[in-house]
Scaffold this active site. Structure first.
Site, PDB file in Angstrom:
ATOM      1  N   GLU A  11     -19.785  35.425  21.095  1.00 12.46           N
ATOM      2  CA  GLU A  11     -19.834  34.611  22.308  1.00 12.46           C
ATOM      3  C   GLU A  11     -18.503  34.744  23.042  1.00 12.46           C
ATOM      4  OE1 GLU A  11     -20.103  30.288  21.758  1.00 12.46           O
ATOM      5  OE2 GLU A  11     -21.389  30.205  23.525  1.00 12.46           O
ATOM      6  N   SER A  50     -19.256  24.771  19.330  1.00 16.26           N
ATOM      7  CA  SER A  50     -19.326  26.138  18.804  1.00 16.26           C
ATOM      8  C   SER A  50     -20.079  26.161  17.467  1.00 16.26           C
ATOM      9  CB  SER A  50     -17.912  26.674  18.606  1.00 16.26           C
ATOM     10  OG  SER A  50     -17.238  25.858  17.659  1.00 16.26           O
ATOM     11  N   PHE A 103     -16.458  20.760  25.635  1.00  9.97           N
ATOM     12  CA  PHE A 103     -15.730  20.643  26.907  1.00  9.97           C
ATOM     13  C   PHE A 103     -16.564  21.063  28.109  1.00  9.97           C
ATOM     14  CE2 PHE A 103     -15.024  25.207  26.326  1.00  9.97           C
ATOM     15  CZ  PHE A 103     -15.123  25.672  27.629  1.00  9.97           C
ATOM     16  N   CYS A 121     -23.723  27.415  27.423  1.00  4.29           N
ATOM     17  CA  CYS A 121     -24.408  27.928  26.230  1.00  4.29           C
ATOM     18  C   CYS A 121     -25.676  28.674  26.641  1.00  4.29           C
ATOM     19  CB  CYS A 121     -24.745  26.794  25.292  1.00  4.29           C
ATOM     20  SG  CYS A 121     -25.911  25.638  26.000  1.00  4.29           S
ATOM     21  N   GLU A 132     -11.632  16.495  23.785  1.00  5.03           N
ATOM     22  CA  GLU A 132     -10.277  16.064  24.153  1.00  5.03           C
ATOM     23  C   GLU A 132      -9.763  16.802  25.392  1.00  5.03           C
ATOM     24  OE1 GLU A 132     -11.344  17.706  21.544  1.00  5.03           O
ATOM     25  OE2 GLU A 132      -9.804  18.896  20.529  1.00  5.03           O
ATOM     26  N   LYS A 135     -17.798  10.627  21.293  1.00  4.70           N
ATOM     27  CA  LYS A 135     -16.500  11.317  21.212  1.00  4.70           C
ATOM     28  C   LYS A 135     -16.511  12.454  22.222  1.00  4.70           C
ATOM     29  CE  LYS A 135     -14.516  14.798  19.114  1.00  4.70           C
ATOM     30  NZ  LYS A 135     -13.592  15.175  20.173  1.00  4.70           N
TER      31      LYS A 135
END
Ligand code: NAD
Length: 485
Positions: free
Chosen positions: A375, A226, A149, A281, A176, A173
């Site tokens: 994280e 992740s 995301f 990240c 979402e 992809k």
């Protein structure tokens, strides 16, 4: 709802229908923007058929012709920069400047793809008198990318331009949570002249990701997200005998030495921690303050207190993310960390439904605390104190992740030592976010990356192609040995 239902894009056409649907929100105020369809194995199969139909013509076009699409696409990204960036702000929550930077980076990645004809040339050598060996790069076929995301446009561009310019047909992809940007990517690629079916979008969640991993006619998959899911996708894709490169989460350390330039160190660490609301990240998450660094910690905390939610720090992606991040802060305080700046409960007037966490700084965090190990993915800095550089390196090396590490110092010796000993793929000196720019490839180590090579730059040439070796002999009379006889 502000927008009509988001769609898949298959064979150059929008395709409606879920079968399931999920609401998409604007994290800045919590309002509903629209709905995203969540595809299934049948949707994936349909996209693969469209990509396979496009592959013969696209893959046999010379690369110099294929990249012409990306020259035009780059111009379109430049022309639509503000509109694309505003859409990112809406569905992701990024501040306008951060969203602009994301599109600028997508442009740079596209620019690299335009240079591929200069890099992807084959090799030829007369290996024996009259006998020639030649190596060509050949595209793989239908390939796919599963995205996170936190960068609705930049991370997809780590894969799209290179994979397609190298002759593959592609299924994206999106996450979402941020699906709408993918529709603009598809529309602009089409406008740039990309033939229908070369680029397809299948919206969805885990079900689509797993269908991509399982489908026998997908040849390679990149994943960014992740670590837990990166491991699952890597195992599933390679278990199905596919090429896979899966980038995972991170816990990045910034070492601050007592001789560091205070302005540069405090500003650099704060920006690296709070930029994109810490949802990067490459975000600096742990500052390892070595010895007498109180003056730098004070400066940093002073600047963090002045940051305004909604102006200097955007929202986090969901209400659940806000609760998770605030939970980390509360637990660290209960375990004895000193809360220098508290961003919990931040609100923005007029946007009370938004999911904000303000800049947060915790001092005297112990390395064994959860906030120092996991994280957090929010605008939170955990400061760990050590006596010397060896102690700081030990803290960094103990992390299972390995995306980025930095050091702020005026000493070349300390910098060199940290660069050599940090257990991370991307290392910086007096740079809080050591993201390599193109043509240098992006990629971490350890639990931040599963698979071989970098996702961008020259590494992507190896990933998205296979080599064909051709041996020829035309000159019959040239025989001088067993091979050229
Ligand atoms: P995520 O792992 O939750 O989701 C990533 C993608 O995987 C999404 O498209 C999602 O739909 C899909 N997915 C979720 N669960 C799945 C499952 N069980 N099986 C298969 N697919 C599944 O990650 P996120 O929250 O969207 O993104 C944030 C994470 O991404 C952070 O950990 C961040 O560090 C990481 N990230 C890493 C890099 C890098 O370069 N290493 C870059 C950007 C983001």
């Amino acid at each position: 709802m502000k927008y009509p239902d988001c769609t898949h894009v298959i064979g150059g056409q929008p395709v409606a229908g879920g079968p399931r649907f999920m609401d998409v929100h604007n994290p800045a105020d919590g309002s509903r923007l629209g709905r995203v369809p969540l595809g299934d194995a049948a949707t994936v199969d349909r996209a693969i058929q469209a990509a396979e139909a496009a592959f013969p013509a696209w893959s046999t076009l010379p690369i110099k012709e294929r990249v012409q699409v990306f020259f035009r696409y780059k111009t379109l990204l430049e022309k639509h920069l503000r509109e694309l960036s505003a859409l990112i702000t809406e569905e992701h929550g990024k501040l306008p400047g951060e969203a602009d930077a994301e599109i600028l980076k997508a442009i740079e990645l596209t620019e690299f793809a335009c240079s591929l004809p200069q890099l992807a040339g084959g090799e030829v050598l007369e290996v024996s008198r009259g006998v020639e060996c030649r190596l060509e790069r050949v595209p793989l076929g239908v390939v796919a990318a599963i995205n996170p995301f936190n960068f609705p446009s930049m991370v997809p561009h780590w894969s799209i331009p290179n994979a397609i310019a190298l002759g593959n047909c592609f299924i994206m992809k999106p996450s979402e949570t941020v699906p709408y940007s993918s529709l603009r990517i598809a529309a602009l690629l089409k406008e740039a002249g990309l033939p229908d079916g070369v680029f397809n979008v299948v919206q969805g969640d885990r079900e689509v990701a797993e269908a991509l991993c399982d489908h026998p006619r997908i040849r390679a998959i990149t994943f960014v997200g992740s670590t837990r899911v990166a491991q699952a996708v890597y195992r599933r894709a390679t278990g199905n005998l596919k090429r896979a490169l899966c980038l995972g989460g991170a816990k990045n350390h910034v070492i601050v030495m007592p001789d560091a330039d205070p302005e540069m160190a405090a500003g650099g660490v704060l920006a690296a921690m709070s930029g994109c609301t810490g949802q990067r990240c490459m975000a600096a998450s742990v500052m390892v303050a070595v010895s007498a660094t109180d003056h730098i910690v004070d400066k940093l905390a002073h600047q963090a207190r002045r940051m305004v939610a909604g102006k200097d720090v955007g929202p986090v992606i969901t209400a659940a993310a806000k609760a998770r991040i605030e939970g980390y802060i509360t637990e660290a305080v209960a375990q004895g960390a000193t809360l220098l700046v508290d961003g919990r409960g931040a609100t923005v007037p007029g946007k009370e439904g938004g999911w904000y966490v303000g800049a947060t700084v915790l001092d005297h965090v112990r390395p064994e605390m959860k906030i120092a190990q996991e994280e957090v993915f929010g605008p939170v800095l955990a400061i760990v104190r050590t006596k010397d550089l060896d102690g700081a390196i030990a803290v960094e090396n103990a992390s299972p992740y390995g995306n980025a590490a930095s050091i702020f110092t005026e000493s070349g010796g300390a910098a060199r030592s940290a660069m050599e000993r940090a257990s991370a793929g991307m290392v910086g000196v007096n740079v809080g976010v050591p993201v390599p720019r193109e043509p240098f490839g992006f990629g971490g180590w350890n639990d931040s990356r599963f698979g071989v090579g970098d996702i961008t730059g020259k590494g992507s040439l190896e990933f998205w192609t296979q080599s064909r070796k051709i041996t020829t002999k035309w000159n019959r009379e040239a025989g001088t040995n067993w091979m050229s006889k």
